[in-house]
Design a protein around this motif. Structure first.
Motif, PDB file in Angstrom:
ATOM      1  N   PHE A  22     -52.917   8.077  14.372  1.00 26.73           N
ATOM      2  CA  PHE A  22     -54.213   8.688  14.636  1.00 26.73           C
ATOM      3  C   PHE A  22     -54.494   8.802  16.142  1.00 26.73           C
ATOM      4  CE2 PHE A  22     -54.473   6.333  10.551  1.00 26.73           C
ATOM      5  CZ  PHE A  22     -54.347   7.439   9.731  1.00 26.73           C
ATOM      6  N   GLN A  23     -55.667   8.337  16.600  1.00 27.45           N
ATOM      7  CA  GLN A  23     -56.055   8.600  17.985  1.00 27.45           C
ATOM      8  C   GLN A  23     -55.385   7.701  19.007  1.00 27.45           C
ATOM      9  OE1 GLN A  23     -58.187   8.528  15.399  1.00 27.45           O
ATOM     10  NE2 GLN A  23     -59.912   9.930  15.696  1.00 27.45           N
ATOM     11  N   GLU A  24     -54.853   6.549  18.585  1.00 24.72           N
ATOM     12  CA  GLU A  24     -54.299   5.580  19.532  1.00 24.72           C
ATOM     13  C   GLU A  24     -52.788   5.499  19.341  1.00 24.72           C
ATOM     14  OE1 GLU A  24     -55.695   2.799  22.596  1.00 24.72           O
ATOM     15  OE2 GLU A  24     -56.691   4.329  21.402  1.00 24.72           O
ATOM     16  N   ARG A  25     -52.020   5.938  20.341  1.00 22.28           N
ATOM     17  CA  ARG A  25     -50.553   5.969  20.245  1.00 22.28           C
ATOM     18  C   ARG A  25     -49.982   4.990  21.270  1.00 22.28           C
ATOM     19  NH1 ARG A  25     -49.555  11.250  18.054  1.00 22.28           N
ATOM     20  NH2 ARG A  25     -51.399  11.778  16.815  1.00 22.28           N
ATOM     21  N   GLY A  26     -49.608   3.805  20.820  1.00 20.54           N
ATOM     22  CA  GLY A  26     -49.157   2.758  21.726  1.00 20.54           C
ATOM     23  C   GLY A  26     -47.795   3.018  22.325  1.00 20.54           C
ATOM     24  N   ALA A  27     -47.462   2.236  23.355  1.00 15.37           N
ATOM     25  CA  ALA A  27     -46.171   2.368  24.040  1.00 15.37           C
ATOM     26  C   ALA A  27     -45.155   1.354  23.544  1.00 15.37           C
ATOM     27  CB  ALA A  27     -46.351   2.213  25.545  1.00 15.37           C
ATOM     28  N   GLY A  28     -45.614   0.261  22.906  1.00 15.72           N
ATOM     29  CA  GLY A  28     -44.694  -0.781  22.469  1.00 15.72           C
ATOM     30  C   GLY A  28     -44.197  -1.614  23.629  1.00 15.72           C
ATOM     31  N   SER A  29     -43.621  -2.756  23.310  1.00 15.41           N
ATOM     32  CA  SER A  29     -43.131  -3.673  24.336  1.00 15.41           C
ATOM     33  C   SER A  29     -41.655  -3.487  24.642  1.00 15.41           C
ATOM     34  CB  SER A  29     -43.369  -5.123  23.899  1.00 15.41           C
ATOM     35  OG  SER A  29     -44.740  -5.374  23.709  1.00 15.41           O
ATOM     36  N   ALA A  30     -40.897  -2.936  23.688  1.00 15.05           N
ATOM     37  CA  ALA A  30     -39.448  -2.807  23.847  1.00 15.05           C
ATOM     38  C   ALA A  30     -38.941  -1.762  22.866  1.00 15.05           C
ATOM     39  CB  ALA A  30     -38.772  -4.154  23.604  1.00 15.05           C
ATOM     40  N   PRO A  31     -37.735  -1.242  23.071  1.00 10.75           N
ATOM     41  CA  PRO A  31     -37.172  -0.282  22.120  1.00 10.75           C
ATOM     42  C   PRO A  31     -37.141  -0.840  20.698  1.00 10.75           C
ATOM     43  CG  PRO A  31     -35.868  -0.302  24.122  1.00 10.75           C
ATOM     44  CD  PRO A  31     -36.858  -1.417  24.248  1.00 10.75           C
ATOM     45  N   SER A  32     -37.559  -0.024  19.759  1.00 12.35           N
ATOM     46  CA  SER A  32     -37.544  -0.429  18.355  1.00 12.35           C
ATOM     47  C   SER A  32     -36.230  -0.015  17.702  1.00 12.35           C
ATOM     48  CB  SER A  32     -38.726   0.204  17.610  1.00 12.35           C
ATOM     49  OG  SER A  32     -38.595   1.618  17.600  1.00 12.35           O
ATOM     50  N   MET A  33     -35.862  -0.718  16.621  1.00 11.29           N
ATOM     51  CA  MET A  33     -34.633  -0.366  15.916  1.00 11.29           C
ATOM     52  C   MET A  33     -34.739   1.031  15.307  1.00 11.29           C
ATOM     53  SD  MET A  33     -32.638  -2.217  12.729  1.00 11.29           S
ATOM     54  CE  MET A  33     -31.655  -3.396  13.672  1.00 11.29           C
ATOM     55  N   SER A  34     -35.903   1.381  14.763  1.00  9.28           N
ATOM     56  CA  SER A  34     -36.048   2.701  14.151  1.00  9.28           C
ATOM     57  C   SER A  34     -35.866   3.810  15.181  1.00  9.28           C
ATOM     58  CB  SER A  34     -37.401   2.815  13.461  1.00  9.28           C
ATOM     59  OG  SER A  34     -38.456   2.534  14.360  1.00  9.28           O
ATOM     60  N   ALA A  35     -36.378   3.597  16.406  1.00 10.56           N
ATOM     61  CA  ALA A  35     -36.235   4.610  17.447  1.00 10.56           C
ATOM     62  C   ALA A  35     -34.786   4.749  17.902  1.00 10.56           C
ATOM     63  CB  ALA A  35     -37.128   4.281  18.637  1.00 10.56           C
ATOM     64  N   ILE A  36     -34.089   3.627  18.086  1.00 11.30           N
ATOM     65  CA  ILE A  36     -32.677   3.688  18.491  1.00 11.30           C
ATOM     66  C   ILE A  36     -31.842   4.318  17.383  1.00 11.30           C
ATOM     67  CG2 ILE A  36     -30.672   2.319  19.153  1.00 11.30           C
ATOM     68  CD1 ILE A  36     -32.789   2.508  21.322  1.00 11.30           C
ATOM     69  N   CYS A  37     -32.150   3.980  16.129  1.00 11.50           N
ATOM     70  CA  CYS A  37     -31.448   4.598  14.997  1.00 11.50           C
ATOM     71  C   CYS A  37     -31.688   6.096  14.977  1.00 11.50           C
ATOM     72  CB  CYS A  37     -31.914   3.956  13.692  1.00 11.50           C
ATOM     73  SG  CYS A  37     -31.137   4.627  12.199  1.00 11.50           S
ATOM     74  N   GLY A  38     -32.934   6.519  15.190  1.00 10.92           N
ATOM     75  CA  GLY A  38     -33.230   7.944  15.237  1.00 10.92           C
ATOM     76  C   GLY A  38     -32.523   8.646  16.372  1.00 10.92           C
ATOM     77  N   MET A  39     -32.376   7.954  17.503  1.00 13.33           N
ATOM     78  CA  MET A  39     -31.669   8.528  18.643  1.00 13.33           C
ATOM     79  C   MET A  39     -30.198   8.758  18.292  1.00 13.33           C
ATOM     80  SD  MET A  39     -31.877   7.267  22.610  1.00 13.33           S
ATOM     81  CE  MET A  39     -30.979   5.731  22.414  1.00 13.33           C
ATOM     82  N   VAL A  40     -29.579   7.809  17.593  1.00 11.22           N
ATOM     83  CA  VAL A  40     -28.183   7.963  17.177  1.00 11.22           C
ATOM     84  C   VAL A  40     -28.054   9.098  16.164  1.00 11.22           C
ATOM     85  CG1 VAL A  40     -26.251   6.839  15.999  1.00 11.22           C
ATOM     86  CG2 VAL A  40     -27.571   5.578  17.707  1.00 11.22           C
ATOM     87  N   CYS A  41     -29.017   9.191  15.225  1.00  7.91           N
ATOM     88  CA  CYS A  41     -28.985  10.290  14.252  1.00  7.91           C
ATOM     89  C   CYS A  41     -29.049  11.642  14.951  1.00  7.91           C
ATOM     90  CB  CYS A  41     -30.148  10.151  13.271  1.00  7.91           C
ATOM     91  SG  CYS A  41     -29.968   8.834  12.044  1.00  7.91           S
ATOM     92  N   ALA A  42     -29.942  11.769  15.948  1.00  3.95           N
ATOM     93  CA  ALA A  42     -30.044  13.032  16.685  1.00  3.95           C
ATOM     94  C   ALA A  42     -28.759  13.326  17.437  1.00  3.95           C
ATOM     95  CB  ALA A  42     -31.223  12.963  17.649  1.00  3.95           C
ATOM     96  N   ALA A  43     -28.201  12.312  18.096  1.00  2.78           N
ATOM     97  CA  ALA A  43     -26.976  12.512  18.863  1.00  2.78           C
ATOM     98  C   ALA A  43     -25.818  12.917  17.958  1.00  2.78           C
ATOM     99  CB  ALA A  43     -26.628  11.234  19.624  1.00  2.78           C
ATOM    100  N   ALA A  44     -25.795  12.381  16.733  1.00  2.00           N
ATOM    101  CA  ALA A  44     -24.722  12.696  15.793  1.00  2.00           C
ATOM    102  C   ALA A  44     -24.946  14.032  15.088  1.00  2.00           C
ATOM    103  CB  ALA A  44     -24.591  11.580  14.758  1.00  2.00           C
ATOM    104  N   GLY A  45     -26.121  14.640  15.282  1.00  2.00           N
ATOM    105  CA  GLY A  45     -26.427  15.898  14.615  1.00  2.00           C
ATOM    106  C   GLY A  45     -26.701  15.730  13.139  1.00  2.00           C
ATOM    107  N   ALA A  46     -27.155  14.545  12.729  1.00  2.81           N
ATOM    108  CA  ALA A  46     -27.409  14.265  11.315  1.00  2.81           C
ATOM    109  C   ALA A  46     -28.755  14.848  10.895  1.00  2.81           C
ATOM    110  CB  ALA A  46     -27.390  12.757  11.064  1.00  2.81           C
ATOM    111  N   ASP A  47     -28.759  15.712   9.914  1.00  4.47           N
ATOM    112  CA  ASP A  47     -29.989  16.308   9.411  1.00  4.47           C
ATOM    113  C   ASP A  47     -30.797  15.291   8.609  1.00  4.47           C
ATOM    114  OD1 ASP A  47     -29.422  18.841  10.479  1.00  4.47           O
ATOM    115  OD2 ASP A  47     -28.184  19.355   8.733  1.00  4.47           O
ATOM    116  N   LYS A  48     -32.114  15.494   8.589  1.00  2.00           N
ATOM    117  CA  LYS A  48     -32.983  14.604   7.827  1.00  2.00           C
ATOM    118  C   LYS A  48     -32.640  14.688   6.340  1.00  2.00           C
ATOM    119  CE  LYS A  48     -37.276  14.338   9.072  1.00  2.00           C
ATOM    120  NZ  LYS A  48     -38.750  14.591   9.225  1.00  2.00           N
ATOM    121  N   GLY A  49     -32.459  13.525   5.724  1.00  2.00           N
ATOM    122  CA  GLY A  49     -32.126  13.480   4.307  1.00  2.00           C
ATOM    123  C   GLY A  49     -30.664  13.684   3.989  1.00  2.00           C
ATOM    124  N   SER A  50     -29.826  13.843   5.019  1.00  5.49           N
ATOM    125  CA  SER A  50     -28.400  14.101   4.796  1.00  5.49           C
ATOM    126  C   SER A  50     -27.630  12.802   4.550  1.00  5.49           C
ATOM    127  CB  SER A  50     -27.800  14.817   6.007  1.00  5.49           C
ATOM    128  OG  SER A  50     -27.816  13.958   7.145  1.00  5.49           O
TER     129      SER A  50
END
Length: 229
Positions: A22-50
């Motif tokens: 919603f209106q408040e989008r935090g910065a977090g304290s450190a890289p999250s596992m979900s974000a690093i996983c998403g970064m690897v998925c993007a780098a690998a060209g993996a489509d959502k749901g694939s």
């Protein structure tokens, strides 16, 4: 035997908020596992749901991820960016006036992420994807572009990677250490990915994460003990 991939995460702006709604989008304290996983998925060209995305998510769920913040001084105050959103509606469908959202970013932070797994092939595939990304990668949000390549070293035994992390050129200011269970944890972070959503849907439908127990360490002696155990 456990192996590890060491990732170097640095940029003028980063945003790792795991509770950004919603209106408040935090910065977090450190890289999250979900974000690093998403970064690897993007780098690998993996489509959502694939199947490729499912294999990468499964690899992260079987892995442990530790994170260290490097730096000689205290962190800078988060940067706040204001946005306005038009055309929103209340739960009952009534139109709402212009909504102001606040988005926060970590400034000039430098992290090292230690991804440990018994599956060496999984780590090597992740490293290769990040070295030669098929899609753009960013550090939490699309405006947070990495300032340097995230992968420098090859996949190596976990003990060797821990020593390399401990003896880096900048001291470790904080260490977020993933535990095997909740005993002794002082933080439960809901960032272990289960699903990134439904194919063809950019909304939150189908997104799910599980909790990950962490120990946050700031004492230099305790940090050294963890990395040499």
């Amino acid at each position: 035997m456990m192996y590890a991939l060491l990732l170097h995460i640095a940029a003028p702006l980063q945003a790792w908020g795991t509770d950004s709604l919603f209106q408040e989008r935090g910065a977090g304290s450190a890289p999250s596992m979900s974000a690093i996983c998403g970064m690897v998925c993007a780098a690998a060209g993996a489509d959502k749901g694939s199947e490729d995305e499912a294999r990468i998510i499964a690899g992260f769920r079987a892995a442990r991820m530790h994170c260290a913040a490097r730096g000689d001084g205290p962190s800078r105050a988060p940067l706040c960016d204001f946005h306005t959103v038009l055309g929103t509606r209340a739960v009952n469908g009534a139109p709402l006036p212009t909504v102001v959202t606040r988005r926060f970013y970590q400034q000039d932070e430098r992290y090292c992420v230690l991804l440990e797994s018994a599956d060496r092939d999984f780590l090597q595939r992740a490293a290769e994807a990040l070295r030669n990304p098929r899609r753009g990668i960013w550090l939490g949000r699309k405006c947070c572009i990495p300032a340097e390549p995230p992968v420098r070293e090859p996949v190596m035994p976990a003990a060797e990677a821990r020593r390399l992390l401990l003896n880096g050129p900048r001291r470790i200011r904080e260490l977020w250490w993933q535990l095997d269970d909740t005993a002794g944890a002082d933080l439960l972070l809901r960032d272990r990915p289960l699903s990134f959503g439904l194919p063809g849907n950019s909304g939150r439908a189908g997104r799910a994460c599980d909790y990950r127990p962490l120990l946050r360490i700031t004492d230099p002696a305790a940090i050294a003990a963890r990395l040499t155990e």
